[in-house]
Design a protein around this motif. Structure first.
Motif, PDB file in Angstrom:
ATOM      1  N   MET A  37       0.823  -1.197   0.000  1.00  0.00           N
ATOM      2  CA  MET A  37       0.000   0.000   0.000  1.00  0.00           C
ATOM      3  C   MET A  37       0.871   1.267   0.000  1.00  0.00           C
ATOM      4  SD  MET A  37      -3.189   1.041   2.508  1.00  0.00           S
ATOM      5  CE  MET A  37      -2.305   0.601   3.971  1.00  0.00           C
ATOM      6  N   LEU A  38       1.904   1.279   0.821  1.00  0.00           N
ATOM      7  CA  LEU A  38       2.772   2.448   0.881  1.00  0.00           C
ATOM      8  C   LEU A  38       3.573   2.623  -0.410  1.00  0.00           C
ATOM      9  CD1 LEU A  38       4.016   2.204   4.576  1.00  0.00           C
ATOM     10  CD2 LEU A  38       2.386   3.845   3.612  1.00  0.00           C
ATOM     11  N   ALA A  39       4.036   1.522  -0.983  1.00  0.00           N
ATOM     12  CA  ALA A  39       4.790   1.610  -2.240  1.00  0.00           C
ATOM     13  C   ALA A  39       3.890   2.108  -3.366  1.00  0.00           C
ATOM     14  CB  ALA A  39       5.386   0.250  -2.592  1.00  0.00           C
ATOM     15  N   ARG A  40       2.667   1.620  -3.412  1.00  0.00           N
ATOM     16  CA  ARG A  40       1.738   2.061  -4.455  1.00  0.00           C
ATOM     17  C   ARG A  40       1.404   3.540  -4.277  1.00  0.00           C
ATOM     18  NH1 ARG A  40       0.480   1.606  -9.587  1.00  0.00           N
ATOM     19  NH2 ARG A  40      -1.651   2.221  -9.969  1.00  0.00           N
ATOM     20  N   ALA A  41       1.166   3.948  -3.047  1.00  0.00           N
ATOM     21  CA  ALA A  41       0.868   5.365  -2.777  1.00  0.00           C
ATOM     22  C   ALA A  41       2.047   6.252  -3.150  1.00  0.00           C
ATOM     23  CB  ALA A  41       0.499   5.550  -1.304  1.00  0.00           C
ATOM     24  N   GLN A  42       3.244   5.804  -2.831  1.00  0.00           N
ATOM     25  CA  GLN A  42       4.432   6.584  -3.164  1.00  0.00           C
ATOM     26  C   GLN A  42       4.576   6.718  -4.683  1.00  0.00           C
ATOM     27  OE1 GLN A  42       8.025   5.003  -1.473  1.00  0.00           O
ATOM     28  NE2 GLN A  42       9.215   6.802  -1.988  1.00  0.00           N
TER      29      GLN A  42
END
Length: 142
Positions: free
Chosen positions: A67-72
């Motif tokens: 989730m954090l990688a996709r958001a970044q």
């Protein structure tokens, strides 16, 4: 990141591109507003189900990292919006809009929507980690 997490990230990007291309074909007036390829929605649905299955096999830490990688990644795309959408106006008529401009316009809208959905699902800890990675969100056109 585990191979399953990396596969999920790749699948999420493929899904995003498929949805954008499908929307472009609908908005460009192809066949009266329908896609040239009627099986596209079914393929998108199948990939969505696969993404949900992959997400389910990840543990909480891996889910959070995906989730954090996709958001970044989405944040990086949105930061490029001023260059991608130079001279863009949401008032431009669709029938005179070049296909590349339509693609960028739809991409930008989908990126903002997906990022907002991810951010809304973040825990306080994830949000803090995310802001530590990307900093405050820049304003975007449109």
């Amino acid at each position: 990141m585990t191979p399953a997490a990396l596969q999920l990230l790749q699948l999420l990007q493929q899904l995003s591109q498929a949805r954008i291309r499908f929307s472009c074909s609908q908005l460009s007036g192809v066949a009266g507003g329908r896609s040239k390829e009627p099986e596209v929605p079914a393929r998108i649905s199948a990939r969505e189900r696969l993404a949900m299955r992959l997400f389910a096999v990840l543990d909480d830490k891996e889910r959070s990292e995906v989730m954090l990688a996709r958001a970044q990644f989405l944040q990086l795309l949105l930061q490029s919006a001023p260059q991608r959408l130079q001279g863009w106006s949401d008032q431009d008529p669709l029938d005179r809009m070049p296909p590349s401009r339509l693609f960028e316009w739809i991409s930008h809208d989908f990126e903002r929507l997906e990022l907002a959905q991810i951010e809304a699902q973040m825990t306080a800890g994830e949000a803090a980690r995310y802001l530590g990675r990307v900093g405050p969100a820049p304003s975007s056109p449109g």
